[in-house]
Design a protein around this motif. Structure first.
Motif, PDB file in Angstrom:
ATOM      1  N   GLU A   1     -12.405  25.284   7.533  1.00  0.00           N
ATOM      2  CA  GLU A   1     -12.252  24.088   8.358  1.00  0.00           C
ATOM      3  C   GLU A   1     -11.616  24.430   9.711  1.00  0.00           C
ATOM      4  OE1 GLU A   1      -9.919  21.640   5.842  1.00  0.00           O
ATOM      5  OE2 GLU A   1     -11.598  21.003   4.568  1.00  0.00           O
ATOM      6  N   GLN A   2     -10.646  25.323   9.696  1.00  0.00           N
ATOM      7  CA  GLN A   2      -9.998  25.714  10.943  1.00  0.00           C
ATOM      8  C   GLN A   2     -10.959  26.502  11.824  1.00  0.00           C
ATOM      9  OE1 GLN A   2      -7.365  24.403  11.806  1.00  0.00           O
ATOM     10  NE2 GLN A   2      -5.977  25.697  12.985  1.00  0.00           N
ATOM     11  N   ALA A   3     -11.760  27.360  11.218  1.00  0.00           N
ATOM     12  CA  ALA A   3     -12.736  28.142  11.984  1.00  0.00           C
ATOM     13  C   ALA A   3     -13.756  27.226  12.648  1.00  0.00           C
ATOM     14  CB  ALA A   3     -13.426  29.159  11.080  1.00  0.00           C
ATOM     15  N   VAL A   4     -14.214  26.213  11.934  1.00  0.00           N
ATOM     16  CA  VAL A   4     -15.149  25.245  12.510  1.00  0.00           C
ATOM     17  C   VAL A   4     -14.486  24.508  13.675  1.00  0.00           C
ATOM     18  CG1 VAL A   4     -16.401  23.093  12.080  1.00  0.00           C
ATOM     19  CG2 VAL A   4     -16.490  24.944  10.390  1.00  0.00           C
ATOM     20  N   TYR A   5     -13.241  24.082  13.473  1.00  0.00           N
ATOM     21  CA  TYR A   5     -12.503  23.363  14.518  1.00  0.00           C
ATOM     22  C   TYR A   5     -12.327  24.231  15.762  1.00  0.00           C
ATOM     23  CZ  TYR A   5      -8.515  21.157  16.854  1.00  0.00           C
ATOM     24  OH  TYR A   5      -7.675  20.599  17.790  1.00  0.00           O
ATOM     25  N   VAL A   6     -11.931  25.475  15.559  1.00  0.00           N
ATOM     26  CA  VAL A   6     -11.729  26.393  16.680  1.00  0.00           C
ATOM     27  C   VAL A   6     -13.049  26.649  17.401  1.00  0.00           C
ATOM     28  CG1 VAL A   6     -11.230  28.824  17.187  1.00  0.00           C
ATOM     29  CG2 VAL A   6      -9.636  27.500  15.805  1.00  0.00           C
ATOM     30  N   TYR A   7     -14.111  26.864  16.655  1.00  0.00           N
ATOM     31  CA  TYR A   7     -15.428  27.136  17.241  1.00  0.00           C
ATOM     32  C   TYR A   7     -15.879  25.977  18.135  1.00  0.00           C
ATOM     33  CZ  TYR A   7     -20.323  28.578  17.560  1.00  0.00           C
ATOM     34  OH  TYR A   7     -21.561  28.976  18.022  1.00  0.00           O
ATOM     35  N   GLU A   8     -15.613  24.775  17.669  1.00  0.00           N
ATOM     36  CA  GLU A   8     -16.083  23.599  18.405  1.00  0.00           C
ATOM     37  C   GLU A   8     -15.201  23.263  19.610  1.00  0.00           C
ATOM     38  OE1 GLU A   8     -16.174  20.585  15.415  1.00  0.00           O
ATOM     39  OE2 GLU A   8     -18.123  21.234  14.605  1.00  0.00           O
ATOM     40  N   ASN A   9     -13.961  23.743  19.634  1.00  0.00           N
ATOM     41  CA  ASN A   9     -13.019  23.255  20.640  1.00  0.00           C
ATOM     42  C   ASN A   9     -12.385  24.313  21.533  1.00  0.00           C
ATOM     43  OD1 ASN A   9     -12.580  20.197  20.024  1.00  0.00           O
ATOM     44  ND2 ASN A   9     -12.604  21.197  18.019  1.00  0.00           N
ATOM     45  N   VAL A  10     -12.531  25.597  21.197  1.00  0.00           N
ATOM     46  CA  VAL A  10     -11.902  26.649  21.998  1.00  0.00           C
ATOM     47  C   VAL A  10     -12.974  27.653  22.422  1.00  0.00           C
ATOM     48  CG1 VAL A  10     -10.027  28.330  22.138  1.00  0.00           C
ATOM     49  CG2 VAL A  10      -9.821  26.374  20.591  1.00  0.00           C
ATOM     50  N   PRO A  11     -13.463  27.563  23.669  1.00  0.00           N
ATOM     51  CA  PRO A  11     -14.575  28.418  24.103  1.00  0.00           C
ATOM     52  C   PRO A  11     -14.327  29.903  23.918  1.00  0.00           C
ATOM     53  CG  PRO A  11     -14.205  26.663  25.697  1.00  0.00           C
ATOM     54  CD  PRO A  11     -13.081  26.578  24.713  1.00  0.00           C
ATOM     55  N   VAL A  12     -13.095  30.348  24.145  1.00  0.00           N
ATOM     56  CA  VAL A  12     -12.817  31.778  24.029  1.00  0.00           C
ATOM     57  C   VAL A  12     -13.091  32.275  22.608  1.00  0.00           C
ATOM     58  CG1 VAL A  12     -10.347  31.425  23.578  1.00  0.00           C
ATOM     59  CG2 VAL A  12     -11.125  33.584  24.504  1.00  0.00           C
ATOM     60  N   PHE A  13     -12.792  31.456  21.610  1.00  0.00           N
ATOM     61  CA  PHE A  13     -13.060  31.833  20.227  1.00  0.00           C
ATOM     62  C   PHE A  13     -14.521  31.621  19.853  1.00  0.00           C
ATOM     63  CE2 PHE A  13      -8.383  31.260  19.764  1.00  0.00           C
ATOM     64  CZ  PHE A  13      -8.107  32.544  19.312  1.00  0.00           C
ATOM     65  N   ARG A  14     -15.152  30.608  20.449  1.00  0.00           N
ATOM     66  CA  ARG A  14     -16.577  30.399  20.172  1.00  0.00           C
ATOM     67  C   ARG A  14     -17.390  31.609  20.602  1.00  0.00           C
ATOM     68  NH1 ARG A  14     -17.094  25.728  22.160  1.00  0.00           N
ATOM     69  NH2 ARG A  14     -17.816  26.211  24.270  1.00  0.00           N
ATOM     70  N   ARG A  15     -17.121  32.118  21.797  1.00  0.00           N
ATOM     71  CA  ARG A  15     -17.841  33.308  22.253  1.00  0.00           C
ATOM     72  C   ARG A  15     -17.564  34.503  21.347  1.00  0.00           C
ATOM     73  NH1 ARG A  15     -15.858  31.368  27.115  1.00  0.00           N
ATOM     74  NH2 ARG A  15     -14.305  33.040  27.256  1.00  0.00           N
TER      75      ARG A  15
END
Length: 457
Positions: free
Chosen positions: A27-41
């Protein structure tokens, strides 16, 4: 009154606890992916699909987060670990905030600002929302309740909190428990000791170094620290409270029980000692996913030593995945403690930061091993320095312990220290003993290792 702050979580069966950790990490990984561009990349580059994380093996495939890349994202608004220096649209929009591209929320949702001390480089800025602050205080309440702090306690904080999070969070956790809080900032050490004595404080929180210093000051002021109303000392900031010699010296000097805690601005209060018999730190595995890994990033077995990778499972405003904490611990099973918690432990607490360990003549020197020897010796004072230098004539290193003698029989003390240090560290030390009071007394944390080698890598 309940024995545990949250019995449901702290005694959850291991199989349920691990399933919960995997679910919350996903759930945290999904949240980070959707909201923090640096982690999404970063996750895209690694081929990670957050929704598909379903095991610890999947979690270990997620790239770790380092302090250096957080600094880059904070200062430039982008993670350039892949060589790119470009900024995304989101980064440009949020560049006016002090957090670069690390926020997962709109700036107006931030309620608290704190930062790291900057001892290892540029300070990292940490944003917390109101939801984060509730989480922080709950983590710290878990720590303090496990160490016996209750609503009838009067808790003294001998610091100005400044922008450092630990004692702010502990302050509010005390209020959450219902304990009385006495802030002791902007006072001298003598004034703090006097105020603790006058108010009959039952607990104080500090670093092990400053707890020893306050005991020394109390004696200089004609106050017997062991005769005061202090019943518990909660330590943080450095490993000493889990070092047997330091813990024993503090408990004897103050006539109080000494407890340890471990955490970081980036992660939170992830570890704590309890009132059980184990000399170690429980991992708060309800609030954090804590991995202990070897140099190859593989999990270590109980009884083995590794470094920590920590994921806060409920961080909201500025979350991280798999942060390289770089604390070194010896993993132990929950059964090592008799308190009934199902959380694993760090046997002996934090053994030190990776940066604290250094190789001397082919031997890995552990500063906490030296600390234990010094603090268990009755004829040397609390303060000491470890100085490492290159030999003038030989191709070898020279390591010197500098401390203060509390005896006239200096030669016997030198001989005993050399012998005990050789046994504990596997190294031959030179010993320099000065008169009492010659070494500076730190008022917070102590940096006791001075490495003067020019060619050491």
């Amino acid at each position: 009154m309940a024995e545990l702050w949250n019995p449901l979580l702290e005694r959850m069966p291991r199989d349920r606890l691990e399933r919960r950790q995997i679910r919350k990490f996903r759930e945290q990984a999904v949240y980070v992916y959707e909201n923090v561009p640096v982690f999404r990349r970063k996750l895209d580059r690694a081929g990670i699909v957050p929704e598909e994380i379903d095991s610890f093996e999947d979690i270990r495939a997620v790239p770790t987060t380092t302090k250096d890349e957080l600094r880059r994202a904070q200062e430039t608004g982008a993670d350039d670990s892949d060589g790119s220096s470009g900024r995304t649209e989101r980064a440009t929009e949020t560049r006016s905030t002090p957090y670069g591209e690390l926020l997962a929320v709109e700036p107006e949702a931030v309620r608290e600002y704190h930062q790291t001390s900057g001892t290892s480089g540029t300070p990292l800025r940490q944003a917390d929302s109101g939801r984060d602050w509730e989480w922080w205080s709950d983590c710290w309440a878990t720590v303090l309740w496990s160490q016996g702090i209750r609503p009838d306690d009067r808790v003294f904080f001998p610091f100005s909190y400044n922008v450092f999070v630990a004692f702010w969070a502990a302050h509010y956790a005390c209020e959450r428990i219902g304990a009385e809080v006495v802030p002791g900032g902007n006072l001298s050490s003598a004034e703090r000791v006097q105020l603790m004595d006058d108010l009959e404080a039952t607990v104080f929180m500090t670093t092990p170094t400053y707890a020893l210093r306050l005991g020394e000051v109390a004696e200089q002021e004609g106050i017997d620290p062991a005769a005061t109303s202090i019943e518990r000392i909660v330590c943080a900031g450095e490993p000493g409270a889990s070092v047997p010699g330091t813990k024993a010296k503090l408990e004897e000097r103050w006539g109080a029980t000494v407890h340890d805690h471990a955490g970081a601005t980036e992660t939170g209060a992830w570890g704590y000692s309890c009132e059980g018999d184990s000399l170690g730190l429980h991992f708060n595995e309800a609030q954090f996913l804590i991995e202990v890994v070897d140099d190859d990033g593989d999990p270590v077995e109980p009884g083995e030593t590794g470094t920590l990778i920590v994921t806060p499972l409920d961080r909201h405003a500025q979350p991280y995945l798999r942060f390289e904490q770089r604390d070194r611990v010896r993993l132990e099973e929950p059964s090592a403690c008799d308190c009934g918690r199902t959380f694993r432990l760090a046997d002996g607490g934090v053994l030190g930061r990776d940066d604290d360990f250094t190789t001397v003549n082919g031997v890995l020197l552990s500063p906490t091993a030296v600390e234990d020897v010094v603090r268990q010796h009755d004829d040397v004072a609390d303060e000491y320095k470890i100085v490492i230098d290159e030999h003038d004539e030989k191709e070898s290193d020279v390591v010197t312990l500098i401390s203060e003698a509390k005896t006239q029989d200096v030669e016997t003390t030198r001989t005993e220290l050399r012998h005990r240090l050789k046994q504990a560290c596997g190294l031959s030390f030179r010993i320099t003993l000065r008169e009492q009071g010659a070494l500076e007394r730190p008022e917070l944390k102590a940096d006791r290792v001075v490495d003067q080698r020019v060619n050491h890598v």
